[in-house]
Design an enzyme around this catalytic site. Structure first.
Site, PDB file in Angstrom:
ATOM      1  N   SER A 122       8.667   8.334   7.437  1.00 19.16           N
ATOM      2  CA  SER A 122       9.253   9.661   7.208  1.00 19.16           C
ATOM      3  C   SER A 122       9.148  10.521   8.443  1.00 19.16           C
ATOM      4  O   SER A 122       9.946  11.426   8.647  1.00 19.16           O
ATOM      5  CB  SER A 122       8.495  10.404   6.108  1.00 19.16           C
ATOM      6  N   HIS A 143      15.460   5.307   6.445  1.00 19.31           N
ATOM      7  CA  HIS A 143      14.640   6.267   5.703  1.00 19.31           C
ATOM      8  C   HIS A 143      15.239   6.517   4.326  1.00 19.31           C
ATOM      9  O   HIS A 143      16.218   7.252   4.182  1.00 19.31           O
ATOM     10  CB  HIS A 143      14.508   7.576   6.499  1.00 19.31           C
ATOM     11  N   GLU A 155      18.793   7.783   5.620  1.00 10.83           N
ATOM     12  CA  GLU A 155      18.969   8.173   7.020  1.00 10.83           C
ATOM     13  C   GLU A 155      18.816   6.911   7.876  1.00 10.83           C
ATOM     14  O   GLU A 155      17.761   6.277   7.850  1.00 10.83           O
ATOM     15  CB  GLU A 155      17.935   9.228   7.425  1.00 10.83           C
ATOM     16  N   ASN A 193      13.846  16.146   6.483  1.00  9.09           N
ATOM     17  CA  ASN A 193      12.481  16.676   6.548  1.00  9.09           C
ATOM     18  C   ASN A 193      12.343  17.788   7.568  1.00  9.09           C
ATOM     19  O   ASN A 193      11.450  18.626   7.478  1.00  9.09           O
ATOM     20  CB  ASN A 193      11.485  15.558   6.864  1.00  9.09           C
TER      21      ASN A 193
HETATM   22  N1  LIG Z   1       6.643   8.501  -1.052  1.00  8.77           N
HETATM   23  C1  LIG Z   1       7.653   9.139  -0.513  1.00  8.77           C
HETATM   24  O1  LIG Z   1       8.135  10.154  -1.019  1.00  8.77           O
HETATM   25  C2  LIG Z   1       8.278   8.602   0.752  1.00  8.77           C
HETATM   26  C3  LIG Z   1       9.623   8.880   1.018  1.00  8.77           C
HETATM   27  C4  LIG Z   1      10.211   8.349   2.169  1.00  8.77           C
HETATM   28  C5  LIG Z   1       9.452   7.585   3.033  1.00  8.77           C
HETATM   29  N2  LIG Z   1       8.133   7.348   2.759  1.00  8.77           N
HETATM   30  C6  LIG Z   1       7.390   6.516   3.713  1.00  8.77           C
HETATM   31  O2  LIG Z   1       7.343   5.204   3.166  1.00  8.77           O
HETATM   32  C7  LIG Z   1       6.114   4.575   3.545  1.00  8.77           C
HETATM   33  C8  LIG Z   1       5.392   4.132   2.280  1.00  8.77           C
HETATM   34  O3  LIG Z   1       5.107   5.255   1.488  1.00  8.77           O
HETATM   35  P1  LIG Z   1       4.676   5.117  -0.054  1.00  8.77           P
HETATM   36  O4  LIG Z   1       4.746   6.459  -0.632  1.00  8.77           O
HETATM   37  O5  LIG Z   1       5.417   3.991  -0.678  1.00  8.77           O
HETATM   38  O6  LIG Z   1       3.123   4.719   0.121  1.00  8.77           O
HETATM   39  P2  LIG Z   1       2.184   4.011  -0.943  1.00  8.77           P
HETATM   40  O7  LIG Z   1       0.806   4.430  -0.596  1.00  8.77           O
HETATM   41  O8  LIG Z   1       2.671   4.195  -2.326  1.00  8.77           O
HETATM   42  O9  LIG Z   1       2.340   2.445  -0.612  1.00  8.77           O
HETATM   43  C9  LIG Z   1       1.954   1.863   0.592  1.00  8.77           C
HETATM   44  C10 LIG Z   1       1.608   0.401   0.335  1.00  8.77           C
HETATM   45  O10 LIG Z   1       1.440  -0.258   1.593  1.00  8.77           O
HETATM   46  C11 LIG Z   1       0.395  -1.200   1.436  1.00  8.77           C
HETATM   47  N3  LIG Z   1      -0.114  -1.557   2.743  1.00  8.77           N
HETATM   48  C12 LIG Z   1      -0.991  -0.887   3.521  1.00  8.77           C
HETATM   49  N4  LIG Z   1      -1.212  -1.588   4.654  1.00  8.77           N
HETATM   50  C13 LIG Z   1      -0.454  -2.706   4.590  1.00  8.77           C
HETATM   51  C14 LIG Z   1      -0.252  -3.822   5.455  1.00  8.77           C
HETATM   52  N5  LIG Z   1      -0.906  -3.935   6.606  1.00  8.77           N
HETATM   53  N6  LIG Z   1       0.598  -4.793   5.061  1.00  8.77           N
HETATM   54  C15 LIG Z   1       1.219  -4.697   3.866  1.00  8.77           C
HETATM   55  N7  LIG Z   1       1.069  -3.676   3.009  1.00  8.77           N
HETATM   56  C16 LIG Z   1       0.246  -2.696   3.370  1.00  8.77           C
HETATM   57  C17 LIG Z   1      -0.605  -0.488   0.536  1.00  8.77           C
HETATM   58  O11 LIG Z   1      -1.472  -1.435  -0.071  1.00  8.77           O
HETATM   59  C18 LIG Z   1       0.311   0.203  -0.449  1.00  8.77           C
HETATM   60  O12 LIG Z   1       0.564  -0.600  -1.589  1.00  8.77           O
HETATM   61  C19 LIG Z   1       5.348   5.587   4.399  1.00  8.77           C
HETATM   62  O13 LIG Z   1       5.626   5.351   5.756  1.00  8.77           O
HETATM   63  C20 LIG Z   1       5.940   6.907   3.931  1.00  8.77           C
HETATM   64  O14 LIG Z   1       5.849   7.905   4.920  1.00  8.77           O
HETATM   65  C21 LIG Z   1       7.544   7.822   1.634  1.00  8.77           C
END
Ligand SMILES: NC(=O)c1ccc[n+]([C@@H]2O[C@H](COP(=O)([O-])OP(=O)(O)OC[C@H]3O[C@@H](n4cnc5c(N)ncnc54)[C@H](O)[C@@H]3O)[C@@H](O)[C@H]2O)c1
Length: 390
Positions: A122, A143, A155, A193
């Site tokens: 993000s 994104h 995006e 964002n």
């Molecule tokens: N949640 C949102 O609203 C949102 C929206 C857009 C983008 N994002 C981005 O998406 C990404 C994920 O966010 P999320 O909310 O799904 O997080 P989340 O915490 O729900 O999930 C992340 C997952 O990644 C796993 N993980 C950690 N290290 C790892 C590795 N080395 N190999 C494999 N898996 C691994 C964790 O175990 C976890 O299950 C982030 O970069 C976040 O900024 C989030």
């Protein structure tokens, strides 16, 4: 059809797996946490069932459709295994540069030279993530927005070294998945964002200065056609999540004043009052997750706020329009894509440039910003592109 790899099976990874399966792809997913993979299976199946119901399938066809799609899903016990097989890998692990660099280094080493490597970051620099690879030309940002199966916007982030054909191929892919892609540069916060930052930051500044109560701000904004007010929104996404995005933008813009996070938000986070997920944030929540009333300190003060609803909306909307002009001037995206992104990604009834036209065009916007900046300070100083256009 491309084989899709997903690294990270949390909120976003699960949604991305579901979308790719719906479109008929084979998907291979890896997470370091076996518990996350187990939970992902259940959530993906549930998501597919909900989609099948929405498609209006009858009971028998629902099972068949869900099973057909779900069979395309496999777990991998390492990300090397994902990289070795997939044509496109989408990384959705935690938002941490070092972690993402480690992941991209591994993906780079284990995949063929044609594999597309995408990150769902993000707020991090896609180019900095690509630094960990031997071939940054095949790294880009995709994104997705949360919840990924529902939100139309993606995006497509082209970093300075990303190959142009790669962005075109990724755009075709997500378009086939029913998404609307907008093109943007690898700039802090990409489009939504960043351009939508004043929606919450300005609302916080209004309340911090006793200009209006949180309820007045939220009501005024909803009356102006937005789906949700800024305080209800922050409570919904998590005040910590919103603050992390605000902090990251502030740092990446060299602590530019207009991005300075609000001390109120800092305090709420330090007290672990994070919004709905902790039962209280700006509002207090009941058992059914409905807001009961503002948290005590945000209850309307005895002296009513000094701003009218119109002034509240004006400050927020003009802040967003100004940031859109900053982004346009910095060539983050086209005006049309910025409008589209704010409508689809943030639910704005009109994009910022459409709204600028509604209120009389760049000249009027510039004059109104000058008046606000004389009163409230340089955060409202018109963006360079606006000065040029007006
Ligand atoms: N949640 C949102 O609203 C949102 C929206 C857009 C983008 N994002 C981005 O998406 C990404 C994920 O966010 P999320 O909310 O799904 O997080 P989340 O915490 O729900 O999930 C992340 C997952 O990644 C796993 N993980 C950690 N290290 C790892 C590795 N080395 N190999 C494999 N898996 C691994 C964790 O175990 C976890 O299950 C982030 O970069 C976040 O900024 C989030």
């Amino acid at each position: 059809m491309e084989l899709i790899g997903v690294v990270g099976a949390g909120t976003m990874g699960v949604g991305i797996c579901q979308i790719a399966l719906e479109a008929g792809h084979e998907v291979v997913v890896h997470d370091v946490d076996p518990g996350a993979l187990e939970a992902a299976q259940v959530r993906i199946r549930d998501g597919l069932e909900r989609r099948a119901v929405r498609l209006g399938l009858d009971a028998d066809s629902i099972d068949q459709w869900v099973e057909g799609r779900f069979q395309g899903l496999r777990e991998a016990d390492s990300m090397d295994a994902v990289a070795a097989e997939a044509d496109v890998v989408i990384e959705a692990a935690l938002e941490d540069l070092e972690l993402k660099q480690t992941i991209f280094g591994r993906l780079d080493g284990s995949s063929g030279p044609e594999t597309i490597l995408a990150t769902n970051t993000s707020a991090l620099s896609v180019d900095a993530i690509a630094d960990a690879t031997t071939n940054p030309g095949r790294v880009l940002g995709l994104h997705f927005f949360n919840p990924a199966p529902v939100m139309k916007l993606v995006e497509v982030v082209t970093a300075p070294r990303t190959r142009a054909q790669l962005s075109a191929a990724a755009t075709r892919l997500v378009t086939n998945w029913g998404k609307t892609a907008v093109q943007c540069a690898d700039a802090p916060g990409f489009i939504v964002n960043r351009v939508n930052r004043p929606f919450t930051l300005e609302a916080l500044r209004i309340v911090d200065a006793d200009g209006a109560s949180i309820e007045q701000v939220d009501r005024a904004v909803v009356d102006a056609g937005f789906p949700m007010g800024p305080f209800a929104l922050m409570d919904l996404v998590g005040i910590d999540v919103n603050l992390a995005a605000a902090r990251s933008l502030y740092e990446r813009f060299g602590r530019e004043k207009r991005f300075e996070p609000s001390p109120t938000q800092e305090r709420l986070v330090s007290e672990e009052r994070l919004g709905r997920k902790t039962g209280a944030g700006f509002y207090r929540y009941g058992a059914d997750d409905r807001p009961i009333e503002p948290s005590e300190e945000f209850a309307p003060r005895t002296a009513a706020g000094s701003l009218s609803d119109e002034e509240v909306v004006d400050r927020i909307v003009l802040g967003v329009i100004n940031e859109a002009y900053y982004a346009l001037g910095e060539k983050v995206a086209s005006g049309d894509d910025i409008d589209l992104a704010l409508r689809l990604g943030a639910g704005h009834p009109r994009g910022p440039f459409e709204r600028a036209e509604d209120i009389g065009g760049p000249q009027v916007v510039r004059e109104r910003l000058l008046r606000l900046s004389a009163k409230l300070g340089p955060r409202f100083a018109p963006a360079p592109a606006l000065r040029a256009e007006a």
